[in-house]
Design a protein around this motif. Sequence first.
Motif, PDB file in Angstrom:
ATOM      1  N   PHE A   1       0.835  -1.200   0.000  1.00  0.00           N
ATOM      2  CA  PHE A   1       0.000   0.000   0.000  1.00  0.00           C
ATOM      3  C   PHE A   1       0.871   1.252   0.000  1.00  0.00           C
ATOM      4  O   PHE A   1       2.034   1.227   0.410  1.00  0.00           O
ATOM      5  CB  PHE A   1      -0.923   0.012   1.213  1.00  0.00           C
ATOM      6  N   ASN A   2       0.280   2.359  -0.475  1.00  0.00           N
ATOM      7  CA  ASN A   2       0.974   3.637  -0.468  1.00  0.00           C
ATOM      8  C   ASN A   2       0.036   4.706   0.084  1.00  0.00           C
ATOM      9  O   ASN A   2      -1.124   4.433   0.383  1.00  0.00           O
ATOM     10  CB  ASN A   2       1.465   3.999  -1.870  1.00  0.00           C
ATOM     11  N   ALA A   3       0.536   5.892   0.202  1.00  0.00           N
ATOM     12  CA  ALA A   3      -0.238   6.961   0.824  1.00  0.00           C
ATOM     13  C   ALA A   3      -1.278   7.566  -0.105  1.00  0.00           C
ATOM     14  O   ALA A   3      -2.109   8.364   0.335  1.00  0.00           O
ATOM     15  CB  ALA A   3       0.703   8.067   1.311  1.00  0.00           C
ATOM     16  N   ASN A   4      -1.281   7.186  -1.373  1.00  0.00           N
ATOM     17  CA  ASN A   4      -2.151   7.838  -2.346  1.00  0.00           C
ATOM     18  C   ASN A   4      -3.513   7.172  -2.492  1.00  0.00           C
ATOM     19  O   ASN A   4      -4.528   7.848  -2.662  1.00  0.00           O
ATOM     20  CB  ASN A   4      -1.456   7.877  -3.715  1.00  0.00           C
ATOM     21  N   GLN A   5      -3.565   5.834  -2.441  1.00  0.00           N
ATOM     22  CA  GLN A   5      -4.810   5.129  -2.702  1.00  0.00           C
ATOM     23  C   GLN A   5      -5.254   4.241  -1.541  1.00  0.00           C
ATOM     24  O   GLN A   5      -5.929   3.244  -1.733  1.00  0.00           O
ATOM     25  CB  GLN A   5      -4.672   4.268  -3.959  1.00  0.00           C
TER      26      GLN A   5
ATOM     27  N   GLY B   1       6.693   1.754   5.605  1.00  0.00           N
ATOM     28  CA  GLY B   1       5.643   1.288   4.734  1.00  0.00           C
ATOM     29  C   GLY B   1       4.250   1.474   5.305  1.00  0.00           C
ATOM     30  O   GLY B   1       4.048   1.682   6.500  1.00  0.00           O
ATOM     31  N   TYR B   2       3.272   1.379   4.415  1.00  0.00           N
ATOM     32  CA  TYR B   2       1.873   1.606   4.746  1.00  0.00           C
ATOM     33  C   TYR B   2       1.054   0.320   4.783  1.00  0.00           C
ATOM     34  O   TYR B   2      -0.166   0.358   4.727  1.00  0.00           O
ATOM     35  CB  TYR B   2       1.259   2.573   3.729  1.00  0.00           C
ATOM     36  N   GLY B   3       1.710  -0.827   4.879  1.00  0.00           N
ATOM     37  CA  GLY B   3       1.006  -2.090   4.961  1.00  0.00           C
ATOM     38  C   GLY B   3       1.133  -2.908   3.694  1.00  0.00           C
ATOM     39  O   GLY B   3       1.493  -2.399   2.622  1.00  0.00           O
ATOM     40  N   THR B   4       0.830  -4.191   3.808  1.00  0.00           N
ATOM     41  CA  THR B   4       0.995  -5.113   2.694  1.00  0.00           C
ATOM     42  C   THR B   4      -0.178  -6.084   2.626  1.00  0.00           C
ATOM     43  O   THR B   4      -0.957  -6.225   3.571  1.00  0.00           O
ATOM     44  CB  THR B   4       2.278  -5.951   2.835  1.00  0.00           C
ATOM     45  N   VAL B   5      -0.274  -6.754   1.473  1.00  0.00           N
ATOM     46  CA  VAL B   5      -1.078  -7.956   1.310  1.00  0.00           C
ATOM     47  C   VAL B   5      -0.093  -9.089   1.033  1.00  0.00           C
ATOM     48  O   VAL B   5       0.761  -8.951   0.148  1.00  0.00           O
ATOM     49  CB  VAL B   5      -2.103  -7.835   0.169  1.00  0.00           C
ATOM     50  N   PHE B   6      -0.197 -10.188   1.770  1.00  0.00           N
ATOM     51  CA  PHE B   6       0.757 -11.280   1.619  1.00  0.00           C
ATOM     52  C   PHE B   6       0.024 -12.583   1.281  1.00  0.00           C
ATOM     53  O   PHE B   6      -1.176 -12.738   1.542  1.00  0.00           O
ATOM     54  CB  PHE B   6       1.597 -11.452   2.872  1.00  0.00           C
ATOM     55  N   GLU B   7       0.787 -13.499   0.695  1.00  0.00           N
ATOM     56  CA  GLU B   7       0.291 -14.828   0.366  1.00  0.00           C
ATOM     57  C   GLU B   7       1.163 -15.876   1.048  1.00  0.00           C
ATOM     58  O   GLU B   7       2.382 -15.776   1.065  1.00  0.00           O
ATOM     59  CB  GLU B   7       0.318 -15.059  -1.146  1.00  0.00           C
TER      60      GLU B   7
END
Length: 416
Positions: free
Chosen positions: A40-44, A407-413
Motif C-alpha cells: 500500500f501507499n499513501a495515495n490510494q 511502509g503503509y502495509g501489505t497484502v501477503f500470500e
Amino acid sequence: MKNNSFAGCTAGVRHFCMLALAIFLSVVSAHAGEKVIFQFNANQGFNPNTGLISDNAGNFYGTANGGIGNCSNVYELSPGSNGTYTETVLYTFQNCNRSGLYPIGALSIDKNGNLYGAEYGFSAADGSGLVFELTKQTNGTFTYSVLHNFGGNEGGPFGDFAWDSAGNIYGATSHDSTTFNGEVFELSPQPNGSWKETVLYQFPAPNGVGSPSGSVVLDAQGNLYGALFYGIDGNEGKSRGAVYELARQSSGPWKLILLYNFLSGSGADYPNSRLIFDASGNLYGTAQGAKYGSVFELSPTSSGVWTETTIHTFTAGKDGANPTGANLVFDASGNLWGTTPTGGIGCNRNLCGVVYKLSLQTGGTWTEAIVHPFESASDGSEPDAGLFLDSSGNLYGTTYHGGSRYGYGTVFEITP
C-alpha cells in the motif's frame, strides 16, 4: 547456488561461523512459502485494518485507511498475468469527521458481485453504526447505499456477517449502557428492495452481563453461535467471558443457551474473535487472557454440556502474542491457521507478529508451528485481521504496517 559467505572461517572461529550459518538457514526456511503480493501507499489507501475476501475470478476486496478526510476506502486487488496485483479504489467513505463512522470487519460478497460491510461508531454522539451495500453496476462501478442504520440505541456492528441460503444477514453489535449490552440481529431483504431488521436477542445489563466480542456463525440447522466478553450466568466479578447459542424455535423468539462460561483461572478467558466450527461440530476461537492470549476449543458432549480445552497459550516469544480478534480458518487437512499482530523474532519481538498453524496430534494435543515470522519492514508487520483461504489451499492476509522501512502495509500470500 554456491554461497561462499563462510569460506573465510578459520579453525578458531569455525564454531561461530557454523552457528551463524544455522541461524541464516533457519530464517530462510521460515520465510519459505510467503511473499508480498501488494504494498500500500499513501495515495490510494494505507494501513489496512480488515481482512480479505475474494470473488470467483481471484480478485480481492478489503478496506484501508485514507481517502477524503482519512475516512477509509474499499479497494479491489486484481491479479495480472505476471503475478502482480493492481489496486482499484471502488468507494471512498465520506463525512467521517462529522459522523465518526469507519468500516470494521471483513466485507461480504454475493453471487452478483455486490459487496456488504459494516461501519462502526466510536462514540455515542456519532451514532452506533450501520450496514452498507456497494452495488456493482454494469460498467463495473459501485453504488453505495445504507441497508440499516443502528442509530444510537442498538450498538455498533462488528462486520464479518453470517449469511443463510435465503440471503438473510446475521450479525452482532457491541453496546455498553445501563439498559443492555449489545444484541444479535437479522437483516432480511424485502420485495421492494429495502431490508427489514429483526432483533433476535438483546443482552441485558447492568453488572457486566453479555456484550458480544465478535460476530456470529451459523450451524447447519440455522442456529447462531457467538462469544461474549462478559459472562451471562450471574457470576459478576468472576466471569471472564462466555460462548452462547441462539437456537431457532419453530415459533416465538430465539432461545439463548449458555454453552460455556469462562472463569478466572480456567486458562482461556475474555474471548475476542468470531468463532469457527470444525467438521465434527467443535467450536474454536481466540481469547486475550492468559497474559499473552490463547486459542480454545469447545466440544459438545452427549449430555449437552460443552467442555473447554485451551489448545495453545502464547508466550510473547517467537510463537506470537496477543491475538486481537483475528478470525481463525481451517484448511482441508484440519489444521487451524491464525495470526498474531505481535511477538515473533523481529522488531524487538513486540511489533512484527506471526502466521501460525495448529495441528492436531495423536492423543488429542495440538502442536503449533510458526509458518512465517514477520521480521523486517519489507514483508510487513502487525497482521491483525486474520486469514483468507482459497480453493487451492493458499492463504492471504494483510499487515497494518510494513512494505518498506516506513511502509503503509501489505497484502501477503502463504503457500503451504
